[in-house]
Design a protein around this motif. Sequence first.
Motif, mmCIF file in Angstrom:
data_model
loop_
_atom_site.group_PDB
_atom_site.id
_atom_site.type_symbol
_atom_site.label_atom_id
_atom_site.label_comp_id
_atom_site.label_asym_id
_atom_site.label_seq_id
_atom_site.Cartn_x
_atom_site.Cartn_y
_atom_site.Cartn_z
ATOM 1 N N ASN A 57 0.990 -0.641 0.180
ATOM 2 C CA ASN A 57 0.066 0.097 -0.014
ATOM 3 C C ASN A 57 0.984 1.535 -0.101
ATOM 4 O OD1 ASN A 57 0.258 0.110 3.082
ATOM 5 N ND2 ASN A 57 -1.066 -1.306 2.866
ATOM 6 N N ALA A 58 1.698 0.955 -0.210
ATOM 7 C CA ALA A 58 3.116 2.020 -0.689
ATOM 8 C C ALA A 58 2.072 3.311 -1.766
ATOM 9 C CB ALA A 58 3.907 1.649 -1.484
ATOM 10 N N HIS A 59 2.261 4.561 -0.603
ATOM 11 C CA HIS A 59 2.383 5.417 -1.625
ATOM 12 C C HIS A 59 0.913 5.886 -1.408
ATOM 13 C CE1 HIS A 59 5.289 6.074 -4.892
ATOM 14 N NE2 HIS A 59 5.571 6.012 -4.071
ATOM 15 N N GLN A 60 -0.511 5.130 -1.033
ATOM 16 C CA GLN A 60 -1.670 5.669 -0.354
ATOM 17 C C GLN A 60 -2.413 6.233 0.471
ATOM 18 O OE1 GLN A 60 -3.618 1.126 -1.100
ATOM 19 N NE2 GLN A 60 -2.871 1.161 -2.753
ATOM 20 N N PRO A 61 -3.140 6.652 0.671
ATOM 21 C CA PRO A 61 -3.580 7.054 2.459
ATOM 22 C C PRO A 61 -3.316 5.900 3.587
ATOM 23 C CG PRO A 61 -5.530 7.099 0.841
ATOM 24 C CD PRO A 61 -4.366 6.517 -0.166
ATOM 25 N N ASN A 62 -3.295 6.243 4.392
ATOM 26 C CA ASN A 62 -3.784 5.099 5.767
ATOM 27 C C ASN A 62 -2.541 3.869 5.044
ATOM 28 O OD1 ASN A 62 -6.234 6.138 7.535
ATOM 29 N ND2 ASN A 62 -6.550 5.519 5.493
ATOM 30 N N GLU A 63 -1.424 4.437 4.895
ATOM 31 C CA GLU A 63 0.013 3.201 4.913
ATOM 32 C C GLU A 63 0.326 2.874 5.336
ATOM 33 O OE1 GLU A 63 2.627 5.284 3.068
ATOM 34 O OE2 GLU A 63 4.597 3.600 3.483
ATOM 35 N N HIS A 64 0.736 0.860 5.587
ATOM 36 C CA HIS A 64 0.182 0.661 6.954
ATOM 37 C C HIS A 64 1.803 -0.542 6.236
ATOM 38 C CE1 HIS A 64 -2.824 -0.935 5.010
ATOM 39 N NE2 HIS A 64 -3.054 -2.240 5.680
ATOM 40 N N THR A 65 2.176 -0.991 7.217
ATOM 41 C CA THR A 65 3.136 -1.970 7.590
ATOM 42 C C THR A 65 3.435 -3.172 8.259
ATOM 43 O OG1 THR A 65 4.974 -2.910 6.219
ATOM 44 C CG2 THR A 65 5.073 -0.918 7.877
ATOM 45 N N SER A 66 3.662 -4.459 8.223
ATOM 46 C CA SER A 66 3.879 -4.809 9.913
ATOM 47 C C SER A 66 4.927 -5.444 10.087
ATOM 48 C CB SER A 66 3.109 -6.736 9.080
ATOM 49 O OG SER A 66 3.638 -7.706 9.812
ATOM 50 N N LEU A 67 4.625 -5.157 11.089
ATOM 51 C CA LEU A 67 6.054 -5.360 12.356
ATOM 52 C C LEU A 67 6.703 -6.691 11.768
ATOM 53 C CD1 LEU A 67 5.289 -3.203 15.518
ATOM 54 C CD2 LEU A 67 6.884 -2.614 14.633
ATOM 55 N N THR A 68 5.894 -7.857 11.770
ATOM 56 C CA THR A 68 6.710 -9.658 12.223
ATOM 57 C C THR A 68 6.625 -9.493 10.604
ATOM 58 O OG1 THR A 68 4.644 -10.435 13.061
ATOM 59 C CG2 THR A 68 5.817 -11.450 11.773
ATOM 60 N N ASN A 69 6.560 -8.840 9.218
ATOM 61 C CA ASN A 69 7.548 -8.716 8.019
ATOM 62 C C ASN A 69 9.241 -8.515 8.722
ATOM 63 O OD1 ASN A 69 4.920 -10.788 7.317
ATOM 64 N ND2 ASN A 69 4.008 -8.362 6.200
ATOM 65 N N THR A 70 8.864 -7.445 8.862
ATOM 66 C CA THR A 70 9.633 -5.606 9.017
ATOM 67 C C THR A 70 11.252 -7.620 9.793
ATOM 68 O OG1 THR A 70 9.020 -4.741 9.551
ATOM 69 C CG2 THR A 70 10.792 -3.638 10.405
ATOM 70 N N ILE A 71 10.791 -7.616 10.716
ATOM 71 C CA ILE A 71 11.638 -9.022 11.585
ATOM 72 C C ILE A 71 12.207 -9.853 10.219
ATOM 73 C CG2 ILE A 71 11.979 -10.042 13.849
ATOM 74 C CD1 ILE A 71 10.626 -7.525 15.043
ATOM 75 N N LYS A 72 11.292 -10.549 9.979
ATOM 76 C CA LYS A 72 11.403 -11.464 9.462
ATOM 77 C C LYS A 72 12.505 -11.340 7.784
ATOM 78 C CE LYS A 72 8.595 -15.267 9.495
ATOM 79 N NZ LYS A 72 7.191 -16.038 9.605
ATOM 80 N N ASP A 73 12.106 -10.316 7.412
ATOM 81 C CA ASP A 73 12.507 -9.213 6.195
ATOM 82 C C ASP A 73 14.490 -10.035 6.873
ATOM 83 O OD1 ASP A 73 10.664 -9.841 4.492
ATOM 84 O OD2 ASP A 73 11.152 -7.877 3.827
ATOM 85 N N ALA A 74 14.471 -9.286 8.299
ATOM 86 C CA ALA A 74 15.856 -8.938 8.772
ATOM 87 C C ALA A 74 16.133 -10.498 8.814
ATOM 88 C CB ALA A 74 15.811 -8.231 9.973
ATOM 89 N N GLN A 75 15.904 -10.819 8.864
ATOM 90 C CA GLN A 75 16.198 -12.096 9.085
ATOM 91 C C GLN A 75 16.688 -13.494 7.991
ATOM 92 O OE1 GLN A 75 12.837 -14.533 11.320
ATOM 93 N NE2 GLN A 75 13.450 -14.247 13.304
ATOM 94 N N VAL A 76 16.117 -12.977 7.292
ATOM 95 C CA VAL A 76 16.400 -13.201 5.847
ATOM 96 C C VAL A 76 17.535 -12.542 5.592
ATOM 97 C CG1 VAL A 76 15.789 -13.238 3.419
ATOM 98 C CG2 VAL A 76 14.135 -13.202 4.987
ATOM 99 N N PHE A 77 17.942 -11.108 5.429
ATOM 100 C CA PHE A 77 19.092 -10.798 5.680
ATOM 101 C C PHE A 77 20.391 -11.115 6.057
ATOM 102 C CE2 PHE A 77 16.203 -6.692 4.634
ATOM 103 C CZ PHE A 77 16.194 -6.833 4.234
ATOM 104 N N VAL A 78 20.012 -11.613 7.667
ATOM 105 C CA VAL A 78 21.561 -12.178 8.292
ATOM 106 C C VAL A 78 21.886 -13.563 7.931
ATOM 107 C CG1 VAL A 78 22.186 -12.243 10.446
ATOM 108 C CG2 VAL A 78 20.725 -10.387 10.134
ATOM 109 N N ASN A 79 20.938 -14.486 8.009
ATOM 110 C CA ASN A 79 20.383 -15.405 7.428
ATOM 111 C C ASN A 79 21.571 -16.224 6.000
ATOM 112 O OD1 ASN A 79 20.281 -18.651 7.693
ATOM 113 N ND2 ASN A 79 18.348 -17.908 6.203
ATOM 114 N N MET A 80 21.141 -14.326 5.113
ATOM 115 C CA MET A 80 21.933 -15.001 3.830
ATOM 116 C C MET A 80 23.268 -14.588 4.033
ATOM 117 S SD MET A 80 20.880 -12.553 -0.344
ATOM 118 C CE MET A 80 21.537 -10.979 1.361
ATOM 119 N N LEU A 81 23.802 -14.271 5.284
ATOM 120 C CA LEU A 81 25.477 -13.266 5.068
ATOM 121 C C LEU A 81 26.288 -14.420 6.274
ATOM 122 C CD1 LEU A 81 24.576 -9.378 5.849
ATOM 123 C CD2 LEU A 81 26.046 -11.087 3.927
ATOM 124 N N LEU A 82 25.390 -15.100 6.844
ATOM 125 C CA LEU A 82 25.891 -15.985 7.869
ATOM 126 C C LEU A 82 26.773 -17.439 7.312
ATOM 127 C CD1 LEU A 82 22.860 -16.864 10.370
ATOM 128 C CD2 LEU A 82 25.095 -15.768 10.432
#
Length: 405
Positions: free
Chosen positions: A380-405
Amino acid sequence: MKQQIFNYLQNQEETALFLQKEMVGIPALAPENGGTGEQTKAEFIRTYLKQIGNFRIMDLPAEDSRIESGERPNIAAIINGRDQDRTTWIVSHMDIVPPGGSELWNTDPFTLYQDGDYIYGRGVEDNHQGIVSSILAAKAIIANSVVPCTNLGLLFVADEETGNKYGLEFVMNNHPELFGANDCFLVPDIGNSDSTLLEVAEKNLAWLKLTIEGKQCHASTPNKGTNTLLVASDLVLRLRSLYSSFDKQNEMFKPPYSTFEATKKEANVPNVNTIPGRDAFYLDCRILPEYDLQEVFSEIDRILEDCSNYYNAKIEKEILHSESSPSTSPDNDFIKKLMDSIQDVYGVKASPQGVGGGTVAAYPRQKGFPAAVWSTLLGNAHQPNEHTSLTNTIKDAQVFVNMLL
Ligand SMILES: [Zn+2]
């Protein structure tokens, strides 16, 4: 080690919330959007990074005389890895788009609002989530004393929403010393909610303005003039032949073929009884990477010449914007590693695919680096009431680190 880091990240919700809350309160709008740029947000990010420690931080500002500070900030922050000749870059942008009509928002766009796992505010998805996930990944690496397999480079850039001239394009053209031959780029700025959209290719993009000069006259005596609306209409239809001239298919893209669409049309005469003597319309072309843009432009010139001769009208072509973007092969090691990491964290197989064009990944690809655009986004980028999920934010961070281990 992996489990330890995953657990660490799972407990970083407060950090994610803190970063989002602060950044939502700092609207970073480009001068084109009536703003003063990204300086304040960049200072906040730089200060926070210094608190985590252990980064090599570099400021890479681009001059912009339109704003008071005179520059648009770009920041690189690097953590050393085992292989120090190689950096995995995670690129996110600090600027946002204006919120649009406040009556469309249920809450103040510049005050973070939380409802369970969802947070609301301008910029939370585009691109704060990318900023936060990449900072969390770095924080987890530092806090757990992990040495990543390559350097981890966080790149926070300006000007993504208004053309990248002061952002990633500037950084890549003016600071080549930052980038080694084996570097790779991850851009967490496009994605879908089930984490499967992995963008590795873009169509070449061209925006053309076509202006027709004829001869204005009274509508009762068309023989005395040249009706440019008639010429424009015929030209719009003649240009459809581009679909058959450039008809290759590539299943990585949706749709799997090049597109050539007449879009905007400028106003001509204000009254019904005048034959217009000037018309202008625009053509949006999204061309498969299999074709060279010059080939397409030559064919367009040929069509214009035919049409011009037929009506005895002058037709001018102006290239407003054009961009070629080589693709990154889905077989590239970096893409495979990213896919494995996504599979590990989210349990899904991401599918490498192409999009219509227009992400910052084009800049590293033009320099020969592999680049992927991926994240888990509600869209919902650029839309009114733009929102996102904290869980996804944290899991995406897990993906980034996992890739670098
Ligand atoms: Zn964005």
